[in-house]
Design an enzyme around this catalytic site. Structure first.
Site, short mmCIF file in Angstrom:
data_model
loop_
_atom_site.label_atom_id
_atom_site.label_comp_id
_atom_site.label_asym_id
_atom_site.label_seq_id
_atom_site.Cartn_x
_atom_site.Cartn_y
_atom_site.Cartn_z
N HIS A 1 27.54 6.82 -22.73
CA HIS A 1 26.22 7.35 -22.34
C HIS A 1 25.47 6.55 -21.27
CE1 HIS A 1 26.60 10.08 -25.69
NE2 HIS A 1 26.47 9.13 -26.59
N ASP B 1 34.21 4.49 -26.17
CA ASP B 1 34.72 3.49 -27.11
C ASP B 1 35.11 4.10 -28.45
OD1 ASP B 1 32.06 4.02 -27.78
OD2 ASP B 1 31.47 1.91 -27.89
#
Length: 496
Positions: free
Chosen positions: A81, A243
């Site tokens: 993000h 991730d």
């Protein structure tokens, strides 16, 4: 022997694993820290990520007895993000607002109010919170509009590291699906979202990166920055991933299995063959790193909750674990709504932690247990939301992340779910997943085949003990849903 490097550039640090490209055997690993941050303003400069990557790679190479010129492929996974803005000279225009920066919550609220929960879920698979990149772009448009005039690239954290290695502005569908302006189920950017909620007139199609598939090549390590690391110019670079997406890959998460990740953030996720669109706003229906889907719920407050309570009790983590496991399991024990830094799921950026049910005979043991349960019960609610959204999520439960090292977390989770909880031999699941992707790209293979071949063995199974009393869960939910004065004041437009 081919050598691949898997990179995990997380919020707290960068980890590099070097693995044998043929069988996934670990050759060496290294880690270097990132500057600490804390919401509501949580920012880092990308140059710090690069220095940490270089340092972690050097440590991993030394541990493996290898040189950088021995590496054949690299893939980068990173925190999701975050907004990276570059000008035409590739200069970073401002520090990166990270996923846990909550200053764009007014922009997120306005977007949701304008389009509605269901329409957002239909459009991009998720309802934006302050974590999403589109809200951070809207914040920049409101507060630093000149930066949008100067921006030549709008990238995400792993995109930027890949760009530094290859000189190509690319991303992958797992990361792009969490921006709020990419529809993974149709495979296209929603430029109209950016025109509507950020600013019209920006050449969005030119500044956004190309979206690659999970087994695609991002490029080769041909940049001067890659040469400074000692990498050969023929080193192939994978598309990368978010991730959590790479973590699911590294764990070898199969259909219907459920992964609880306990790190800086808390995440509960499963794999799905079909896209998920959750109009409640709880579930992010993002793409995964294999070509499928990874419906997940992410919380801001995970292992740092037990860090905080350990500090307040003046104990280390081993002692906090001992205290929690020794706590009596009475139904009227203290419960913690662990919104220490606001919360993402549910979207309550201005909430704070609440401790309820204190008695004059409350013990240190019960306070320790409340800390673990406060984290776990929030994620269990997310697990319920994933099921309610239609994704199969009743298979084997796996736990990973730094918090998974604690027996207390594993036991509390098993007790709350009433099912065994297993740990797999993947202490750095994200770096391992990135290495699997690098191996697939190097071999020209399907990343799913490498994932299955590299699935780590089970090293521990915790069986459920004392079942969680339904009263505890009900009291937790009541406390977690309690309106707070600061939130009420903000909703009414009252200044602090």
């Amino acid at each position: 022997m081919g050598v691949v490097a898997g990179v995990d550039s997380s919020t707290q640090s960068c980890t590099v694993e070097l693995r044998d490209a043929a069988d996934g055997r670990l050759l060496g690993a290294g880690r270097a820290p990132h500057p600490p941050t804390s919401p509501p303003v949580s920012e880092q400069h990308p140059n710090d990520w690069w220095h940490a990557f270089a340092g972690a790679l050097a440590v991993a190479l030394a541990a493996a007895g290898l040189r950088a010129s021995d590496v054949d492929a690299v893939s980068v996974a990173a925190q999701c993000h975050g907004l990276v803005l570059l000008d035409r000279d590739d200069v970073v225009l401002r520090p990166v607002k990270l996923w846990n920066d909550t200053t764009s919550s007014p922009q997120a609220d306005a977007m949701v109010a304008d389009l509605g929960l269901a329409a957002w879920a239909d459009a991009v698979g998720s309802v934006p919170t302050a974590a999403f990149t589109i809200t951070k772009l809207a914040w920049v448009a409101a507060h630093e509009p000149d930066l949008l005039d100067r921006a030549a690239h709008v990238l995400l954290p792993h995109d930027w590291l890949t760009y530094r290695l290859t000189g190509r502005a690319v991303t992958d569908r797992s990361e792009a699906s969490g921006t709020g302006y990419y529809a993974a189920h149709t495979g296209r950017y929603l430029v109209d979202h950016l025109d509507r909620w950020v600013r019209p007139g920006v050449p969005w199609a030119d500044v956004l990166p190309e979206v690659l598939g999970p087994s695609h090549t991002a490029g080769w390590a041909v940049t001067p920055a890659a040469a400074e690391l000692g990498l050969r110019p023929d080193v192939v670079v994978g598309a990368g991933a978010g991730d959590q997406h790479a973590g699911a890959l590294g764990i070898g998460l199969g259909p219907g299995q459920v992964l609880y990740s306990l790190g800086t953030s808390g995440v509960v996720m499963t794999t799905s063959a079909q896209p998920v669109h959750d109009a409640s706003g709880w579930v992010d229906g993002v793409a995964d790193a294999t070509g499928g889907w990874l419906p997940l719920v992410c919380t801001l407050n995970s292992a740092k909750v037990t860090d905080t309570v350990a500090r307040l009790l003046g104990v280390d983590h081993d002692e906090l674990t001992r205290l929690a496991l020794a706590a009596p399991r009475r139904a009227d024990r203290a419960v913690l709504a662990a919104y220490l830094d606001g919360e993402r799921s549910p979207s309550r950026p201005h909430a704070r932690g609440l401790l309820g049910g204190l008695r004059s005979d409350t013990t240190r043991e019960e306070l320790a247990l409340a800390a673990y349960e406060g984290v776990v019960l929030g994620l269990v609610r997310g697990h319920d939301a994933i099921r309610a959204a239609g994704a199969p999520a009743d298979g084997t439960v796996v736990v990973t992340g730094g918090g998974a090292r604690s027996r207390a977390y594993r036991q509390v989770l098993a007790d709350a779910l009433g099912t065994p909880v297993e740990t797999r031999d993947a202490p750095e699941a994200t770096a391992r997943g990135a290495a699997a992707q690098a191996a697939a790209v190097l071999a020209g293979a399907d990343v799913r085949d490498v994932r299955d071949a590299w699935t780590p063995r089970v090293v521990d199974v915790v069986e459920p003990g004392t079942p969680l009393d339904p009263q505890v869960r009900a009291r937790y939910a009541a406390l977690a849903d309690l309106p707070q004065p600061d939130e009420t004041a903000r909703a009414a437009g009252v200044e602090e």
